[in-house]
Write an enzyme that holds these catalytic residues in place. Structure first.
Site, PDB file in Angstrom:
ATOM      1  CB  SER A 121      -0.907   0.139   1.267  1.00 53.68           C
ATOM      2  OG  SER A 121      -2.254   0.917   0.992  1.00 53.68           O
ATOM      3  CD  GLU A 152      -5.829  -4.437  -3.789  1.00 54.07           C
ATOM      4  OE1 GLU A 152      -5.729  -3.822  -2.458  1.00 54.07           O
ATOM      5  OE2 GLU A 152      -4.597  -4.859  -4.089  1.00 54.07           O
ATOM      6  CG  HIS A 182      -5.674  -2.694   0.512  1.00 56.56           C
ATOM      7  ND1 HIS A 182      -4.786  -2.331  -0.500  1.00 56.56           N
ATOM      8  CD2 HIS A 182      -5.288  -1.367   1.453  1.00 56.56           C
ATOM      9  CE1 HIS A 182      -3.783  -1.506  -0.368  1.00 56.56           C
ATOM     10  NE2 HIS A 182      -4.178  -1.036   0.995  1.00 56.56           N
TER      11      HIS A 182
END
Length: 517
Positions: A210, A325, A429
């Site tokens: 990320s 995600e 995610h």
């Protein structure tokens, strides 16, 4: 006693010192811990001076030397941050503006082993996170023969505030990006000191997820970091996404806005505000995030230009993203999942390009909307940005590029939510981190199954091979083809991992034509 210990370390090989969990780095002597596995860990090592007082909003300065033996058995404090993400678990020693510390796990028995090195940057939107989180723990990767390092870096207003006065006072005529400069300082420290832990400074790979992946792409782009690592791993994110990096002027304007809202008349006034008070102000003013900027120093020009002209570092890249995600809410909000609502949302977002979007993100019935909206939401959020990085690097760099799609769904929670949440359509995610780093056992939230451990073993072995050789392939693993090969494929990471041709290229090309006009 400390003078005697120093004399002994200077007289005898560092291999002996390492075996006793004592090492000497450029700032002094460290005493670490030998874990039950035999891995040696050294935590809370300062790699830069505390960025406090007059050093607030300045590039990191060298750490000061200490006398005697410094205890390195506990994590340092995490960077200043609010509790933003519920999945973050910290083992840090509290929270402080004095946060520039790193942690090392080493399997080396002797300092002369020259093992490959992994430096991992945590995620959290540049507003939260810490190198002490169990999912980033380095012991499992160290068992693979890799010296593993996690670092902390400044976040939020402390790490990314830009302001005209800051730009003016800076010797580099830049401001903001202090968090990225912290990462750079940690990489410089690793070059100077990792040999003491049995690592090879010429075999460093950086990785992150990320915001950590955005950081990796940023370090690859910055001319400051050339020569500090030889490989890069990115999990879900890059600095080439939608609004990922802003012009310095925009960052300075936000800084001016904050100063006015904080009733401060100068930088001196802002530097006098205690760290807790400054953090509270950002919450009160709803200004938790400050942009990464094209500052003219760390980024001499926009990342898209750097990658587009091949000026980034020439290193092998392994990168990818997860199959879901974010969920459909990120696109649809709380609107019901009907075809009409979906089409209306797309038309609102994309105007005269809506028909093109609807053709590639096609929902024929109401039943299709959840999946299609999830796909579009995930691409908009972070998949497209990661694709753009991989695509440009594979075209402008001569080194191999490997792309993955993580599709493995999380197992049920040990204590299921009540009421239960809606079933996930794929891998959300950040769900791959524990798998990649071999840390499922440290996450007590989920009821891990043999299939989960199989996926983790596969993914971690791919990562470990890449860190060691620049190529993820190895014995007992499905063949992973590089994107520049004659058979460009994507590695699907799941219970039965396999390489398969790209299926969604048209989606990313369309988004690219919209976002990069």
């Amino acid at each position: 006693m400390n003078k005697i210990l120093l004399l002994l370390i200077l007289m005898f090989p560092l291999s002996e010192a390492l075996a006793q969990t004592t090492v000497m780095v450029s700032e002094g002597i460290l005493k670490g811990t030998e874990e039950a596995s035999g891995i040696r860990s050294f935590k809370g090592i300062p790699f830069a001076a505390p960025p406090v007082g007059d050093l607030r909003w300045k590039n990191p300065q060298p750490a000061k030397a200490w006398t005697g033996t410094r205890d390195a058995t506990h994590f340092g404090p995490k960077a200043m941050q609010r509790a933003i993400y519920s999945d973050m678990v910290f083992r840090s020693n509290g929270m402080s503006e004095d946060c520039l510390y790193l942690n090392v796990w080493t399997p080396a028995k002797q300092a002369t082993e020259k093992l490959p090195v992994l430096v991992y940057f945590y995620g959290g939107g540049f507003a939260a996170g810490d190198g002490s989180e169990p999912r980033y723990d380095g012991e499992s990767m160290a068992k693979k023969g890799i010296v593993t390092v996690t670092i902390s870096y400044r976040l939020g207003i402390f790490g990314f505030l830009s302001h005209p006065e800051l730009t003016k006072e800076s010797p580099t005529h830049s401001s903001g990006n202090y968090g990225l400069m912290d990462q750079h300082a940690a990489l410089v420290w690793v070059q100077k000191n990792i040999a003491a832990f049995g690592g090879d400074s010429e075999k460093v790979t950086i990785a992150g997820e990320s915001a950590g992946s955005m950081s990796v792409s940023s370090q690859v782009a910055s001319p400051l970091s050339k020569g500090l690592f030889r490989g890069a791993i990115g999990e879900s994110g890059s600095c080439l996404g939608i609004n990922s990096v802003s012009p310095l002027k925009e960052g300075e304007e936000k800084g001016l806005k904050f100063m006015t809202a904080a009733n401060a008349s100068s930088l001196a006034d802002l530097r006098k505000i205690p760290a807790d008070g400054l953090l509270e102000l950002t919450a009160h003013l709803d200004m938790n995030r400050f942009p990464v900027t094209i500052d003219g120093y760390f980024f001499p020009q926009s990342p898209i230009k750097i990658y587009g002209t091949g000026l980034q570092m020439d290193v092998p890249l392994l990168a990818g993203w997860n199959s879901a995600e974010v969920n459909y809410h990120s696109l649809m909000g709380n609107d019901s999942l009907t075809l009409t609502n979906y089409q209306t949302k797309v038309k609102t977002l994309y105007g005269d390009r809506a028909d093109e979007v609807l053709k590639l993100y096609n929902a024929a019935t109401d039943a299709d909307v959840e999946q299609v909206a999830t796909d579009l939401a995930s691409d908009r959020f972070i998949a497209y940005a990661t694709w753009k990085w991989i695509d440009l690097h594979s075209k402008t760099d001569g080194k191999p590029v490997y792309r993955y799609l993580f599709t493995h769904k999380l197992p049920p929670m040990v204590q299921p939510l009540n009421p239960p949440s809606r079933p996930l359509l794929g891998a959300p995610h950040a769900s791959e981190i524990e798998y990649a780093m071999g840390n499922l056992s440290l996450d007590k939230v989920y009821a891990w199954t043999p299939d989960d451990y199989k996926v983790s073993a596969t993914m971690q072995n791919y990562f470990a091979n890449f860190i060691k050789t620049g190529n993820p392939n190895g014995e007992g693993l499905p063949t992973w083809y590089g994107l520049q090969s004659s058979i460009p494929k994507v590695m699907i990471l799941d219970v039965e991992s396999k390489s398969q041709p790209e299926k969604n290229l048209k989606r990313y090309v369309l988004l690219d034509s919209i976002y990069n006009k």
